[in-house]
Design a protein around this motif. Structure first.
Motif, PDB file in Angstrom:
ATOM      1  N   LEU A   9       0.830  -1.216   0.000  1.00 23.05           N
ATOM      2  CA  LEU A   9       0.000   0.000   0.000  1.00 23.05           C
ATOM      3  C   LEU A   9       0.860   1.260   0.000  1.00 23.05           C
ATOM      4  CD1 LEU A   9      -2.750  -1.073   2.579  1.00 23.05           C
ATOM      5  CD2 LEU A   9      -2.984  -0.894   0.091  1.00 23.05           C
ATOM      6  N   LYS A  10       1.928   1.257   0.785  1.00 22.65           N
ATOM      7  CA  LYS A  10       2.820   2.423   0.807  1.00 22.65           C
ATOM      8  C   LYS A  10       3.500   2.621  -0.539  1.00 22.65           C
ATOM      9  CE  LYS A  10       5.629   2.904   4.249  1.00 22.65           C
ATOM     10  NZ  LYS A  10       6.666   2.496   5.216  1.00 22.65           N
ATOM     11  N   GLY A  11       3.875   1.511  -1.196  1.00 22.49           N
ATOM     12  CA  GLY A  11       4.501   1.619  -2.505  1.00 22.49           C
ATOM     13  C   GLY A  11       3.573   2.228  -3.532  1.00 22.49           C
ATOM     14  N   VAL A  12       2.301   1.817  -3.508  1.00 20.90           N
ATOM     15  CA  VAL A  12       1.318   2.400  -4.426  1.00 20.90           C
ATOM     16  C   VAL A  12       1.163   3.894  -4.152  1.00 20.90           C
ATOM     17  CG1 VAL A  12      -1.102   2.371  -5.136  1.00 20.90           C
ATOM     18  CG2 VAL A  12       0.092   0.215  -4.709  1.00 20.90           C
ATOM     19  N   ALA A  13       1.052   4.247  -2.872  1.00 25.14           N
ATOM     20  CA  ALA A  13       0.895   5.659  -2.513  1.00 25.14           C
ATOM     21  C   ALA A  13       2.096   6.480  -2.966  1.00 25.14           C
ATOM     22  CB  ALA A  13       0.699   5.792  -1.000  1.00 25.14           C
ATOM     23  N   ARG A  14       3.290   5.947  -2.751  1.00 30.17           N
ATOM     24  CA  ARG A  14       4.496   6.675  -3.136  1.00 30.17           C
ATOM     25  C   ARG A  14       4.571   6.880  -4.653  1.00 30.17           C
ATOM     26  NH1 ARG A  14       9.779   7.341  -1.212  1.00 30.17           N
ATOM     27  NH2 ARG A  14      10.907   8.599  -2.746  1.00 30.17           N
ATOM     28  N   ALA A  15       4.262   5.838  -5.411  1.00 24.32           N
ATOM     29  CA  ALA A  15       4.317   5.961  -6.864  1.00 24.32           C
ATOM     30  C   ALA A  15       3.284   6.962  -7.368  1.00 24.32           C
ATOM     31  CB  ALA A  15       4.098   4.592  -7.510  1.00 24.32           C
ATOM     32  N   LEU A  16       2.097   6.934  -6.794  1.00 23.39           N
ATOM     33  CA  LEU A  16       1.054   7.859  -7.220  1.00 23.39           C
ATOM     34  C   LEU A  16       1.393   9.307  -6.901  1.00 23.39           C
ATOM     35  CD1 LEU A  16      -2.104   5.837  -6.116  1.00 23.39           C
ATOM     36  CD2 LEU A  16      -1.524   6.457  -8.455  1.00 23.39           C
TER      37      LEU A  16
END
Length: 433
Positions: free
Chosen positions: A102-109
């Motif tokens: 979830l953190k990876g998705v947030a960071r990429a977005l």
């Protein structure tokens, strides 16, 4: 909207975007180990975060160029809230692994849309020749301030919580989730889509604010936008050099951050005291980063342009890492002091180079490609960091800290050659109004 109003909104969103990761930085590893994870499992969870971020950098950048900066930033904020709330209550390896995803998705977005929104807004208000340096510099400074305040608050907040009430180390993630919720509300109400992006969206048939838009059409447009960004970054001599320079910064940054916590733990005598010392040193580094972002326009002016200013930042960074290598044998307070001072100088140099490279990158692309190319830059930074993480740990175990940091300094210094005879900067052709 005025240029001043756009800047205030950009700075607020930038601050709120980086506050949540700052709040969790000091306690993340300690929370996972406190709840039974081994160091190998902690490392795997962090690696998953990096893999997800790298894998989604370009697709999410293209998505922002297709459906809008505000929409993507709002989705990112929602993922941040979910990730940090889950982190606070996670008790197993698989729960922390889900947190990393979830953190990876947030960071990429979150990589690029806010900056792209500000640049497009300024271009709409003042034209394609608008001076980007002051706003980008202040944005970089605010991001560093958010990380600085976050790491300090997150490092000391557990001391204020009685263990009988809740797990003290779970408080910073909860604070981060609350900050993410504030970011979500702010993005929805403070960032109207820019005229440039709306016109591009009408051109490709996808309006960012159209409720009934076709998801299938959006998905089909994203690969085309991504392919265009990759083509620009790889095919243009200016962007290609800038991406390589960013990758060199990633090598240096990860190499230092990978090895410093162990170095400070050895100086302090225990892992707990070492982590506290690292929080203070990291805060000093973020202060140096804020200072570097603030003085980047002056450095460029004094050096005779953005290219020479970026070279000055590269040289400063290399000297700071070389100082870490020279002082790697110091013990006690002198060792801590030398590390803190080197962090201030290194992060200041990285920020000067980062702001000026960002300015050159934004001048070289159109509004329709801006977020994708910004994500390409972030991908380059993380690729350099991944290379560093794969090699520097082993090298340090065999050759020692001094030799490893000397190599990192050499890589950074060699990247200054990328700016020699830099291709002339010509503003990209923008979408017609």
């Amino acid at each position: 909207m005025t240029a001043r109003s756009a800047l205030r909104r950009y700075l607020l969103v930038s601050f709120l975007t980086w506050l949540p990761p700052g709040l969790t930085m000091a306690v993340m590893v300690l929370l996972m180990t406190d709840r039974g994870l081994s160091l190998a499992q902690v490392g795997f969870a962090v690696m998953v975060f990096s893999i997800v971020t790298i894998g989604l950098e370009l697709p999410t950048g293209g998505l922002a160029d297709v459906i809008g900066r505000r929409t993507v930033l709002a989705i990112s904020a929602a993922f941040t809230v979910a990730a940090l709330a889950l982190m606070a209550v996670s008790t197993t390896f698989w729960m922390f692994l889900a947190t990393g995803v979830l953190k990876g998705v947030a960071r990429a977005l979150s990589s690029g849309p806010a900056t792209a929104w500000y640049v497009d807004t300024l271009h709409d208000l003042e034209g394609p020749d608008a001076d980007l340096k002051p706003g980008l510099a202040r944005g970089g400074a605010v991001e560093s301030v958010a990380l600085l305040l976050g790491v300090l608050v997150g490092g000391f907040a557990p001391l204020a919580v009685p263990p009988a009430v809740m797990t003290p180390l779970a408080l910073p993630p909860l604070l981060g989730a609350a900050a993410g919720l504030v970011l979500l509300v702010t993005v929805l109400f403070a960032l109207p889509e820019t005229r440039s992006l709306e016109e591009h969206s009408r051109h490709v048939g996808v309006h960012p604010q159209r409720v009934g838009r076709s998801l299938g059409r959006v998905v089909r447009d994203v690969p085309a936008t991504v392919a265009e960004g990759v083509r620009l970054a790889a095919g243009g001599p200016l962007l290609r050099r800038l991406m390589l320079a960013v990758a060199a910064s990633g090598v240096a940054l990860a190499g230092v951050e990978l090895l410093t916590p162990g170095r400070l733990a050895a100086l302090a005598g225990t892992a707990e005291l070492g982590s506290t010392g690292y929080a203070v040193v990291a805060a000093l580094g973020f202060a140096g980063s804020a200072m570097g972002s603030s003085i980047a326009p002056r450095v460029a002016g004094s050096a005779g342009g953005s290219v020479r200013g970026a070279v000055a930042g590269v040289v400063l960074t290399a000297l700071a890492i070389a100082a870490l290598a020279v002082t790697a044998g110091l013990d006690g307070p002198p060792g801590f002091a030398a590390t803190g001072l080197a962090y201030v100088v290194m992060f200041a140099g990285l920020s000067v180079t980062g702001v000026l490279c960002s300015e050159m990158t934004h001048h070289a692309v159109t509004a329709a490609q801006r977020t994708t190319v910004t994500s390409t830059s972030s991908l380059s930074l993380q690729a350099g960091a991944a290379l560093s993480n794969m090699t520097f740990g082993t090298l340090a175990g065999q050759a020692g800290l001094s030799a490893t940091w000397s190599l990192a300094a050499g890589v950074v210094l060699a990247s200054a050659l990328l700016f020699v005879r830099m291709p002339a900067l010509r503003p990209a052709t923008r979408q017609p109004h």
